[in-house]
Design an enzyme around this catalytic site. Structure first.
Site, PDB file in Angstrom:
ATOM      1  N   SER A 145      45.389  15.324  -3.046  1.00 55.07           N
ATOM      2  CA  SER A 145      46.323  13.930  -3.567  1.00 55.07           C
ATOM      3  C   SER A 145      47.548  13.870  -2.751  1.00 55.07           C
ATOM      4  CB  SER A 145      46.191  14.040  -5.045  1.00 55.07           C
ATOM      5  OG  SER A 145      47.399  12.961  -5.533  1.00 55.07           O
ATOM      6  N   TYR A 158      49.332  18.215 -12.777  1.00 55.30           N
ATOM      7  CA  TYR A 158      48.137  17.690 -11.872  1.00 55.30           C
ATOM      8  C   TYR A 158      48.694  17.951 -10.290  1.00 55.30           C
ATOM      9  CZ  TYR A 158      44.895  14.797  -9.354  1.00 55.30           C
ATOM     10  OH  TYR A 158      44.153  14.294  -8.419  1.00 55.30           O
TER      11      TYR A 158
END
Length: 254
Positions: A145, A158
């Site tokens: 990401s 995350y």
């Protein structure tokens, strides 16, 4: 239907929705026999049916990737069986994203997120990559990401797991590349989800980028097809940014 992945087999984790589904469908459209994997048998059957309706080859294997080595090995073994004895391409896509502050994150959540986002792909790759090497080669694609490298609030947990996955990508490229297994990662930018509220936040994050807005799951799927194909035979240990220019270009908010 294309032929860039003709004759190849693929396992895509977390492929019953969004990016994972788009990757599974793109692989099948390019000629691969795909194992669609996830927790929901109903959603898995829907994806498989859609792929088969377009003339592709797909099967569903249910998996609860809880981070245990046993769960990852079980998925690897069943997918290998369903695919006729080999997995040519592994896509580590399954992940969870709890949006919360550091102070509000309890130990149970911390352990669960690392279990799904780091331990599960670690042990799944450990189960699949050596077999790929024995069969003459293969490809592993990890889904990272953009926020692994550009910090935002309420994403510390995350983001750290995706940073770990990028490090694993480089380490695995060094470990398995000489054995014929290419390992790379894709770092998506803000991608259109089904949730309108989340989409509004993502759209704000993409203001001032060259793309000017959010991407689609199909954009990530196209990158995955490239990395899985022989066209990427000289690509090892890279993180491919597919983010509308969010990481590579100065962003000037309007």
């Amino acid at each position: 239907m294309g032929m860039r992945l003709a004759g190849k087999t693929a396992l895509v984790t977390g492929s019953t929705s969004n990016i994972g589904r788009a990757i599974a469908e793109a692989f099948a459209a390019e000629g691969a026999h795909v194992v669609v994997s996830g927790r929901s048998a109903a959603r898995g059957a829907e994806v498989v049916e859609a792929i088969r309706a377009r003339g592709g080859r797909a099967d569903f294997v249910r998996a609860e990737l809880d981070g245990s080595a046993a769960a990852s090995r079980a998925l690897a073994e069943e997918a290998t069986r369903v695919l006729g004895g080999r997995v040519d391409v592994l896509v580590n896509n399954a992940g969870v994203y709890p949006a919360d502050s550091t102070a509000a994150t309890d130990e149970k959540t911390f352990d669960e997120v690392y279990a799904v986002n780091v331990k599960a792909p670690f042990f799944l790759t450990a189960a699949v990559a050596p077999t790929m090497a024995e069969a003459g080669g293969g490809a592993v694609i990890n889904l990272s990401s953009w926020i692994a490298r550009l910090g935002i609030s309420v994403a510390a947990l995350y983001s750290s797991t995706k940073g770990a996955l990028e490090t694993l990508t480089r380490s695995w490229a060094a470990e398995f590349g000489p054995q014929g297994v290419r390992v790379n990662a894709i770092s998506p930018g803000a991608i259109l989800p089904s949730d309108a509220e989340v989409a509004a936040i993502g759209a704000g994050m993409m203001k001032g980028t060259p793309a000017g807005g959010m991407g689609t799951p199909d954009a990530i799927a196209s990158a995955a097809v490239y990395l899985a194909s022989d066209e990427a035979s000289f690509v090892h240990g890279t993180v491919l940014d597919v983010d509308g220019g969010r990481m590579g270009v100065a962003v000037v908010a309007a």
